[in-house]
Write a protein that holds these residues in place. Sequence first.
Motif, PDB file in Angstrom:
ATOM      1  N   THR A 182       6.371  -1.003   6.852  1.00  0.00           N
ATOM      2  CA  THR A 182       7.696  -1.450   6.442  1.00  0.00           C
ATOM      3  C   THR A 182       7.450  -2.463   5.340  1.00  0.00           C
ATOM      4  O   THR A 182       6.959  -3.564   5.607  1.00  0.00           O
ATOM      5  CB  THR A 182       8.466  -2.086   7.614  1.00  0.00           C
ATOM      6  N   GLY A 183       7.714  -2.060   4.126  1.00  0.00           N
ATOM      7  CA  GLY A 183       7.382  -2.911   2.988  1.00  0.00           C
ATOM      8  C   GLY A 183       5.870  -3.111   2.934  1.00  0.00           C
ATOM      9  O   GLY A 183       5.110  -2.157   2.896  1.00  0.00           O
ATOM     10  N   GLU A 184       5.437  -4.360   2.994  1.00  0.00           N
ATOM     11  CA  GLU A 184       4.013  -4.700   2.939  1.00  0.00           C
ATOM     12  C   GLU A 184       3.391  -4.885   4.318  1.00  0.00           C
ATOM     13  O   GLU A 184       2.233  -5.270   4.428  1.00  0.00           O
ATOM     14  CB  GLU A 184       3.826  -5.992   2.126  1.00  0.00           C
ATOM     15  N   GLU A 185       4.164  -4.620   5.380  1.00  0.00           N
ATOM     16  CA  GLU A 185       3.692  -4.878   6.740  1.00  0.00           C
ATOM     17  C   GLU A 185       3.465  -3.597   7.529  1.00  0.00           C
ATOM     18  O   GLU A 185       4.397  -2.808   7.728  1.00  0.00           O
ATOM     19  CB  GLU A 185       4.698  -5.750   7.506  1.00  0.00           C
ATOM     20  N   PRO A 186       2.244  -3.390   8.022  1.00  0.00           N
ATOM     21  CA  PRO A 186       2.004  -2.229   8.898  1.00  0.00           C
ATOM     22  C   PRO A 186       2.670  -2.449  10.251  1.00  0.00           C
ATOM     23  O   PRO A 186       2.745  -3.577  10.744  1.00  0.00           O
ATOM     24  CB  PRO A 186       0.483  -2.188   9.024  1.00  0.00           C
ATOM     25  N   GLN A 187       3.145  -1.380  10.855  1.00  0.00           N
ATOM     26  CA  GLN A 187       3.816  -1.440  12.153  1.00  0.00           C
ATOM     27  C   GLN A 187       2.874  -0.831  13.193  1.00  0.00           C
ATOM     28  O   GLN A 187       2.983   0.341  13.540  1.00  0.00           O
ATOM     29  CB  GLN A 187       5.144  -0.692  12.091  1.00  0.00           C
ATOM     30  N   PHE A 188       1.927  -1.648  13.683  1.00  0.00           N
ATOM     31  CA  PHE A 188       0.855  -1.162  14.538  1.00  0.00           C
ATOM     32  C   PHE A 188       1.333  -0.510  15.834  1.00  0.00           C
ATOM     33  O   PHE A 188       0.642   0.324  16.382  1.00  0.00           O
ATOM     34  CB  PHE A 188      -0.131  -2.296  14.871  1.00  0.00           C
ATOM     35  N   ALA A 189       2.498  -0.843  16.341  1.00  0.00           N
ATOM     36  CA  ALA A 189       2.973  -0.265  17.607  1.00  0.00           C
ATOM     37  C   ALA A 189       3.603   1.113  17.414  1.00  0.00           C
ATOM     38  O   ALA A 189       3.935   1.772  18.385  1.00  0.00           O
ATOM     39  CB  ALA A 189       3.982  -1.205  18.272  1.00  0.00           C
ATOM     40  N   LEU A 190       3.739   1.538  16.169  1.00  0.00           N
ATOM     41  CA  LEU A 190       4.419   2.797  15.883  1.00  0.00           C
ATOM     42  C   LEU A 190       3.447   3.830  15.319  1.00  0.00           C
ATOM     43  O   LEU A 190       2.358   3.486  14.862  1.00  0.00           O
ATOM     44  CB  LEU A 190       5.551   2.562  14.886  1.00  0.00           C
ATOM     45  N   THR A 191       3.866   5.084  15.331  1.00  0.00           N
ATOM     46  CA  THR A 191       3.094   6.172  14.748  1.00  0.00           C
ATOM     47  C   THR A 191       3.948   6.852  13.695  1.00  0.00           C
ATOM     48  O   THR A 191       5.081   7.241  13.966  1.00  0.00           O
ATOM     49  CB  THR A 191       2.691   7.188  15.843  1.00  0.00           C
ATOM     50  N   ASP A 192       3.414   6.986  12.503  1.00  0.00           N
ATOM     51  CA  ASP A 192       4.127   7.634  11.411  1.00  0.00           C
ATOM     52  C   ASP A 192       4.102   9.149  11.609  1.00  0.00           C
ATOM     53  O   ASP A 192       3.025   9.749  11.713  1.00  0.00           O
ATOM     54  CB  ASP A 192       3.475   7.250  10.078  1.00  0.00           C
ATOM     55  N   TYR A 193       5.274   9.765  11.666  1.00  0.00           N
ATOM     56  CA  TYR A 193       5.394  11.202  11.924  1.00  0.00           C
ATOM     57  C   TYR A 193       4.639  12.033  10.885  1.00  0.00           C
ATOM     58  O   TYR A 193       3.823  12.888  11.221  1.00  0.00           O
ATOM     59  CB  TYR A 193       6.881  11.579  11.947  1.00  0.00           C
ATOM     60  N   GLY A 194       4.905  11.808   9.624  1.00  0.00           N
ATOM     61  CA  GLY A 194       4.293  12.604   8.567  1.00  0.00           C
ATOM     62  C   GLY A 194       2.786  12.439   8.507  1.00  0.00           C
ATOM     63  O   GLY A 194       2.044  13.422   8.357  1.00  0.00           O
ATOM     64  N   ARG A 195       2.323  11.208   8.629  1.00  0.00           N
ATOM     65  CA  ARG A 195       0.875  10.959   8.584  1.00  0.00           C
ATOM     66  C   ARG A 195       0.184  11.568   9.796  1.00  0.00           C
ATOM     67  O   ARG A 195      -0.909  12.117   9.691  1.00  0.00           O
ATOM     68  CB  ARG A 195       0.610   9.462   8.530  1.00  0.00           C
ATOM     69  N   SER A 196       0.813  11.470  10.946  1.00  0.00           N
ATOM     70  CA  SER A 196       0.242  12.042  12.157  1.00  0.00           C
ATOM     71  C   SER A 196       0.194  13.566  12.058  1.00  0.00           C
ATOM     72  O   SER A 196      -0.801  14.194  12.440  1.00  0.00           O
ATOM     73  CB  SER A 196       1.051  11.602  13.374  1.00  0.00           C
ATOM     74  N   ALA A 197       1.250  14.163  11.521  1.00  0.00           N
ATOM     75  CA  ALA A 197       1.276  15.617  11.342  1.00  0.00           C
ATOM     76  C   ALA A 197       0.190  16.063  10.370  1.00  0.00           C
ATOM     77  O   ALA A 197      -0.494  17.069  10.603  1.00  0.00           O
ATOM     78  CB  ALA A 197       2.655  16.072  10.853  1.00  0.00           C
ATOM     79  N   ASP A 198       0.013  15.320   9.286  1.00  0.00           N
ATOM     80  CA  ASP A 198      -1.042  15.649   8.323  1.00  0.00           C
ATOM     81  C   ASP A 198      -2.420  15.580   8.976  1.00  0.00           C
ATOM     82  O   ASP A 198      -3.270  16.444   8.750  1.00  0.00           O
ATOM     83  CB  ASP A 198      -1.006  14.699   7.126  1.00  0.00           C
ATOM     84  N   CYS A 199      -2.651  14.555   9.784  1.00  0.00           N
ATOM     85  CA  CYS A 199      -3.933  14.415  10.479  1.00  0.00           C
ATOM     86  C   CYS A 199      -4.151  15.574  11.448  1.00  0.00           C
ATOM     87  O   CYS A 199      -5.249  16.137  11.519  1.00  0.00           O
ATOM     88  CB  CYS A 199      -4.018  13.079  11.209  1.00  0.00           C
ATOM     89  N   ALA A 200      -3.115  15.934  12.201  1.00  0.00           N
ATOM     90  CA  ALA A 200      -3.239  17.037  13.162  1.00  0.00           C
ATOM     91  C   ALA A 200      -3.556  18.347  12.465  1.00  0.00           C
ATOM     92  O   ALA A 200      -4.501  19.051  12.841  1.00  0.00           O
ATOM     93  CB  ALA A 200      -1.950  17.165  13.981  1.00  0.00           C
ATOM     94  N   ARG A 201      -2.785  18.677  11.437  1.00  0.00           N
ATOM     95  CA  ARG A 201      -2.964  19.945  10.720  1.00  0.00           C
ATOM     96  C   ARG A 201      -4.319  20.014  10.008  1.00  0.00           C
ATOM     97  O   ARG A 201      -4.948  21.059   9.968  1.00  0.00           O
ATOM     98  CB  ARG A 201      -1.865  20.134   9.682  1.00  0.00           C
ATOM     99  N   GLY A 202      -4.732  18.894   9.432  1.00  0.00           N
ATOM    100  CA  GLY A 202      -5.943  18.882   8.632  1.00  0.00           C
ATOM    101  C   GLY A 202      -7.203  18.491   9.373  1.00  0.00           C
ATOM    102  O   GLY A 202      -8.261  18.373   8.772  1.00  0.00           O
ATOM    103  N   ARG A 203      -7.086  18.253  10.684  1.00  0.00           N
ATOM    104  CA  ARG A 203      -8.213  17.794  11.512  1.00  0.00           C
ATOM    105  C   ARG A 203      -8.810  16.511  10.931  1.00  0.00           C
ATOM    106  O   ARG A 203     -10.013  16.354  10.788  1.00  0.00           O
ATOM    107  CB  ARG A 203      -9.262  18.879  11.672  1.00  0.00           C
TER     108      ARG A 203
END
Length: 195
Positions: A31-52
Amino acid sequence: MRFDSVPMPQAVQARPRDTRGYPVPAITPWTGEEPQFALTDYGRSADCARGRLCSVCNVLMPKGPVWRVVGATESAAIAEALAEGRPYRNMAPTLEGPGHRACMLYASMVCPYLARPNARRGLSADGSSELTAHVVRGAARGGTGAVVGFADYEFGITASQVLFRFLDVVEFLPHAAADEHLAELEAELAQRQPR
């Protein structure tokens, strides 16, 4: 143990950092310049899953075992199954994706919540899912956590979540305090990066 005294996998060194210097995992939203460590980003997680891709460093995981850090409840269930000679398979999906062995050993040691049984969550998740309803500010990790290796993983991508299940335990490294894994991490880093 201070996070900056834990040996860092080479691929994690390239990750962006928060204002304290913590490397930000690949699946963490900002969120802006702050990472939200308690959350998981949907798009990034999907990219990681698909791309191993490793959910920590965002680098390709070779075919073969993958690792993840588990909390007290799942650690106890795995320990019980292994003690009884039964296979363990998490039938309940999780939002937390897999990673390299070195990355997960590292994450277990530097994430304040994962590292110690008395650690408390600093942030709450959005709570919009049954899978995140327990992720509330102030909740303690409790019990024994573990870094667990699995033969493989499977995933499903819904309209709002990326869900993971893990197959066949190949390594179980329980810990009360994750700094118990320091020698394992050092040996892993000496052997090769990442694995």
